[in-house]
Motif scaffolding. Structure first.
Motif, PDB file in Angstrom:
ATOM      1  N   ILE A  33     -51.832  29.356  -3.550  1.00  0.00           N
ATOM      2  CA  ILE A  33     -51.741  30.770  -3.200  1.00  0.00           C
ATOM      3  C   ILE A  33     -53.164  31.242  -2.932  1.00  0.00           C
ATOM      4  CG2 ILE A  33     -51.205  33.066  -4.116  1.00  0.00           C
ATOM      5  CD1 ILE A  33     -49.056  31.283  -5.774  1.00  0.00           C
ATOM      6  N   ARG A  34     -53.373  31.818  -1.733  1.00  0.00           N
ATOM      7  CA  ARG A  34     -54.726  32.196  -1.361  1.00  0.00           C
ATOM      8  C   ARG A  34     -54.981  33.657  -1.672  1.00  0.00           C
ATOM      9  NH1 ARG A  34     -57.993  32.724   4.155  1.00  0.00           N
ATOM     10  NH2 ARG A  34     -56.357  34.231   4.594  1.00  0.00           N
ATOM     11  N   LEU A  35     -56.043  33.916  -2.421  1.00  0.00           N
ATOM     12  CA  LEU A  35     -56.460  35.292  -2.655  1.00  0.00           C
ATOM     13  C   LEU A  35     -57.724  35.501  -1.839  1.00  0.00           C
ATOM     14  CD1 LEU A  35     -55.840  35.499  -6.484  1.00  0.00           C
ATOM     15  CD2 LEU A  35     -54.393  36.321  -4.660  1.00  0.00           C
ATOM     16  N   SER A  36     -57.533  36.141  -0.699  1.00  0.00           N
ATOM     17  CA  SER A  36     -58.598  36.287   0.263  1.00  0.00           C
ATOM     18  C   SER A  36     -59.763  37.090  -0.306  1.00  0.00           C
ATOM     19  CB  SER A  36     -57.991  36.965   1.484  1.00  0.00           C
ATOM     20  OG  SER A  36     -58.981  37.271   2.390  1.00  0.00           O
ATOM     21  N   GLY A  37     -60.969  36.564  -0.152  1.00  0.00           N
ATOM     22  CA  GLY A  37     -62.171  37.295  -0.549  1.00  0.00           C
ATOM     23  C   GLY A  37     -62.472  37.305  -2.034  1.00  0.00           C
ATOM     24  N   GLU A  38     -61.710  36.523  -2.835  1.00  0.00           N
ATOM     25  CA  GLU A  38     -61.964  36.510  -4.279  1.00  0.00           C
ATOM     26  C   GLU A  38     -62.788  35.291  -4.705  1.00  0.00           C
ATOM     27  OE1 GLU A  38     -61.445  39.002  -6.030  1.00  0.00           O
ATOM     28  OE2 GLU A  38     -59.729  40.101  -5.245  1.00  0.00           O
ATOM     29  N   GLY A  39     -63.328  34.574  -3.725  1.00  0.00           N
ATOM     30  CA  GLY A  39     -64.172  33.420  -4.047  1.00  0.00           C
ATOM     31  C   GLY A  39     -65.598  33.835  -4.326  1.00  0.00           C
ATOM     32  N   GLU A  40     -66.508  32.888  -4.194  1.00  0.00           N
ATOM     33  CA  GLU A  40     -67.920  33.148  -4.450  1.00  0.00           C
ATOM     34  C   GLU A  40     -68.480  34.104  -3.393  1.00  0.00           C
ATOM     35  OE1 GLU A  40     -70.540  30.766  -6.348  1.00  0.00           O
ATOM     36  OE2 GLU A  40     -68.893  31.189  -7.713  1.00  0.00           O
ATOM     37  N   PRO A  41     -69.441  34.933  -3.807  1.00  0.00           N
ATOM     38  CA  PRO A  41     -70.048  35.833  -2.813  1.00  0.00           C
ATOM     39  C   PRO A  41     -70.847  35.038  -1.785  1.00  0.00           C
ATOM     40  CG  PRO A  41     -71.159  36.023  -4.939  1.00  0.00           C
ATOM     41  CD  PRO A  41     -70.018  35.088  -5.135  1.00  0.00           C
ATOM     42  N   GLY A  42     -70.989  35.583  -0.579  1.00  0.00           N
ATOM     43  CA  GLY A  42     -71.736  34.916   0.472  1.00  0.00           C
ATOM     44  C   GLY A  42     -73.234  35.023   0.248  1.00  0.00           C
ATOM     45  N   VAL A  43     -73.982  34.323   1.080  1.00  0.00           N
ATOM     46  CA  VAL A  43     -75.433  34.336   0.986  1.00  0.00           C
ATOM     47  C   VAL A  43     -75.982  35.259   2.072  1.00  0.00           C
ATOM     48  CG1 VAL A  43     -77.496  32.894   1.221  1.00  0.00           C
ATOM     49  CG2 VAL A  43     -75.479  32.009   0.043  1.00  0.00           C
ATOM     50  N   ASN A  44     -76.935  36.058   1.723  1.00  0.00           N
ATOM     51  CA  ASN A  44     -77.553  37.011   2.649  1.00  0.00           C
ATOM     52  C   ASN A  44     -76.535  37.896   3.359  1.00  0.00           C
ATOM     53  OD1 ASN A  44     -80.096  36.043   2.023  1.00  0.00           O
ATOM     54  ND2 ASN A  44     -80.003  34.465   3.594  1.00  0.00           N
ATOM     55  N   GLY A  45     -75.611  38.416   2.601  1.00  0.00           N
ATOM     56  CA  GLY A  45     -74.649  39.353   3.181  1.00  0.00           C
ATOM     57  C   GLY A  45     -73.454  38.676   3.842  1.00  0.00           C
ATOM     58  N   GLY A  46     -73.348  37.366   3.730  1.00  0.00           N
ATOM     59  CA  GLY A  46     -72.174  36.676   4.286  1.00  0.00           C
ATOM     60  C   GLY A  46     -70.931  37.058   3.504  1.00  0.00           C
ATOM     61  N   PRO A  47     -69.743  36.803   4.076  1.00  0.00           N
ATOM     62  CA  PRO A  47     -68.508  37.211   3.389  1.00  0.00           C
ATOM     63  C   PRO A  47     -68.199  36.324   2.184  1.00  0.00           C
ATOM     64  CG  PRO A  47     -68.016  35.962   5.366  1.00  0.00           C
ATOM     65  CD  PRO A  47     -69.503  36.143   5.358  1.00  0.00           C
ATOM     66  N   HIS A  48     -67.386  36.847   1.295  1.00  0.00           N
ATOM     67  CA  HIS A  48     -66.955  36.079   0.132  1.00  0.00           C
ATOM     68  C   HIS A  48     -66.044  34.937   0.564  1.00  0.00           C
ATOM     69  CE1 HIS A  48     -68.493  39.330  -2.238  1.00  0.00           C
ATOM     70  NE2 HIS A  48     -68.039  38.818  -3.363  1.00  0.00           N
ATOM     71  N   GLY A  49     -66.023  33.887  -0.230  1.00  0.00           N
ATOM     72  CA  GLY A  49     -65.044  32.825  -0.011  1.00  0.00           C
ATOM     73  C   GLY A  49     -63.689  33.271  -0.542  1.00  0.00           C
ATOM     74  N   ASP A  50     -62.723  32.367  -0.503  1.00  0.00           N
ATOM     75  CA  ASP A  50     -61.383  32.691  -0.991  1.00  0.00           C
ATOM     76  C   ASP A  50     -61.124  31.996  -2.322  1.00  0.00           C
ATOM     77  OD1 ASP A  50     -60.983  34.113   1.328  1.00  0.00           O
ATOM     78  OD2 ASP A  50     -60.147  32.383   2.381  1.00  0.00           O
ATOM     79  N   LEU A  51     -60.165  32.521  -3.031  1.00  0.00           N
ATOM     80  CA  LEU A  51     -59.750  31.882  -4.275  1.00  0.00           C
ATOM     81  C   LEU A  51     -58.381  31.250  -4.041  1.00  0.00           C
ATOM     82  CD1 LEU A  51     -59.928  31.482  -7.419  1.00  0.00           C
ATOM     83  CD2 LEU A  51     -58.742  33.650  -7.605  1.00  0.00           C
ATOM     84  N   TYR A  52     -58.254  29.988  -4.382  1.00  0.00           N
ATOM     85  CA  TYR A  52     -56.968  29.309  -4.244  1.00  0.00           C
ATOM     86  C   TYR A  52     -56.390  29.053  -5.627  1.00  0.00           C
ATOM     87  CZ  TYR A  52     -57.824  28.529   0.663  1.00  0.00           C
ATOM     88  OH  TYR A  52     -58.048  28.716   1.998  1.00  0.00           O
ATOM     89  N   VAL A  53     -55.221  29.595  -5.863  1.00  0.00           N
ATOM     90  CA  VAL A  53     -54.524  29.316  -7.111  1.00  0.00           C
ATOM     91  C   VAL A  53     -53.576  28.143  -6.832  1.00  0.00           C
ATOM     92  CG1 VAL A  53     -52.909  30.208  -8.814  1.00  0.00           C
ATOM     93  CG2 VAL A  53     -54.707  31.689  -7.909  1.00  0.00           C
ATOM     94  N   VAL A  54     -53.811  27.031  -7.532  1.00  0.00           N
ATOM     95  CA  VAL A  54     -53.005  25.832  -7.295  1.00  0.00           C
ATOM     96  C   VAL A  54     -51.964  25.714  -8.411  1.00  0.00           C
ATOM     97  CG1 VAL A  54     -53.063  23.332  -6.943  1.00  0.00           C
ATOM     98  CG2 VAL A  54     -55.005  24.748  -6.224  1.00  0.00           C
ATOM     99  N   ILE A  55     -50.713  25.585  -7.998  1.00  0.00           N
ATOM    100  CA  ILE A  55     -49.600  25.600  -8.955  1.00  0.00           C
ATOM    101  C   ILE A  55     -49.319  24.216  -9.529  1.00  0.00           C
ATOM    102  CG2 ILE A  55     -47.105  26.029  -9.172  1.00  0.00           C
ATOM    103  CD1 ILE A  55     -48.755  28.575  -8.796  1.00  0.00           C
TER     104      ILE A  55
END
Ligand SMILES: [Zn+2]
Ligand SMILES: [Zn+2]
Length: 376
Positions: free
Chosen positions: A230-252
């Motif tokens: 299940i992908r939680l968009s934008g809940e991953g690590e923050p980007g570098v120099n203003g880049g966008p956040h990564g995603d968080l994947y919840v693996v069942i």
């Protein structure tokens, strides 16, 4: 070739708001981005034009200079206008616009290698089969970064401030000559940020952020299976120099169940029954995910026979139909018999001998084959 008017390039009037300009550029950039138009010279040209126009019109100072003097006001070669192209303005404009459109490509083409999308995170979640079947909402704790409250995100010790990097003059990029070639590289001093911090904040070691945890509510839809993500968009690590956040994947991951085994959307269970129930037939009680159910088995039910209960399996996330429950009957030979039970069974056996082919056809035919095998 004379240059096109910047407003014309973006299809805007001179009184367009910053927001409109940004939107127009975003649209143009998406349409003509080289990643989407490989090998098109025309798209590349349009993309460059748009980029240049946006770079000027998104900067209040440069826009004012352009409005007043036209191209001459912002052309670095013309030596006029306020400050020209210095100051890393493009890097900022870039991360702002491209972060969410082309997220995931990170560095990529030259000139923007200092803006990175954050890494994706993986969270392993273990749920029960019942939760997988019905869906569940779970609170999870994940690592997060918060603005450092000592330096308020600047990374500089209170009372000091970040300075423009002198290696790259704040561009974040440096040109390195190698023989005939000159290549652009991320600045080794500031790692692309265009700034350096002479006196870093002690609390966050100059990063401007501190590690914390945050709680997220994750909705698991009914029907998920082992390994689903299940992908939680934008809940991953923050980007570098203003880049966008990564995603968080919840693996069942689904815990093994004490009664059921899942195969796709079907469930299987093993049901031990007594030899008398199997011989006489009747109703037996079986478990389902929704509680107990009763099925009737015919007289003469054999071990290993499977009874299918339609629609008592799992409704998959991506399928419209619900699976079935397969009940595998296992005959249990009685153990620890009393003398009375033994007596009755012996009597039963004796009267069954009268017509073995009728009562035990398989045993009878097997014994006949054995006889043939040994030559009568
Ligand atoms: Zn700090
Ligand atoms: Zn630098």
């Amino acid at each position: 070739m004379s240059k096109k008017d910047f407003y014309e390039v973006l299809g805007m009037n001179r009184d367009a708001s910053d927001d409109d300009i940004k939107k127009a550029y975003r649209k143009l950039a998406m349409k003509y981005h080289p990643d989407r138009n490989p090998d098109s010279k025309e798209a590349e040209e349009k993309f460059k034009e748009g980029k240049e126009a946006y770079e000027i019109l998104s900067d209040a100072q440069k826009r004012a200079a352009y409005d007043q003097y036209g191209h001459a006001g912002v052309d670095p070669q013309a030596g006029m206008g306020g400050g020209g192209f210095g100051g890393g303005g493009f890097a900022d404009a870039f991360s702002d616009i491209f972060g969410d459109i082309f997220g995931g490509q990170g560095g990529g083409r030259g000139g923007r290698s200092n803006v990175y999308r954050g890494s994706d995170l993986r969270y392993n979640m273990e749920i029960t089969l019942e939760e997988a079947a019905r869906g569940v909402e779970r609170q999870i704790k994940i690592p997060a970064h918060e603005e450092c409250d000592v330096c308020h995100g600047s990374g500089a010790k209170p009372g000091t401030e970040a300075k423009t990097c002198h290696t790259c003059n704040g561009q974040g990029q440096v040109r390195v000559s190698q023989g005939f070639f000159s290549i652009q590289q991320t600045c080794p001093t500031c790692h692309g940020s265009g700034k350096y911090i002479p006196d870093p904040c002690r609390n966050c070691h100059g990063t401007g952020r501190v590690q914390t945890t945050k709680t997220l509510a994750v909705k698991i839809p009914g029907g998920v299976d082992e390994g689903d993500r299940i992908r939680l968009s934008g809940e991953g690590e923050p980007g570098v120099n203003g880049g966008p956040h990564g995603d968080l994947y919840v693996v069942i991951h689904i815990k093994p169940h004490s009664v059921f085994e899942r195969e796709g959307n079907d469930l299987h269970c093993e049901m031990p029954i007594s030899i008398t129930a199997a011989a006489l037939g009747g109703e037996i009680e079986i478990p389902t995910l929704d509680g107990k159910a009763r099925i009737s088995i015919p007289a003469g039910t054999q071990s290993g026979q499977v009874f299918r209960l339609r629609g008592k399996g799992i409704k998959g996330v991506r399928s419209a139909v619900t699976g079935d429950l397969m009940c595998h009957v296992m005959l249990e030979t009685p153990v620890n018999l009393t003398s009375r039970q033994k007596e009755l069974l012996r009597e039963f056996e004796q009267i069954s001998q009268d017509e073995p082919a009728k009562h035990n056809p398989r045993a009878k035919s097997f014994m006949d084959k054995v006889k043939d095998f040994f030559g009568g």
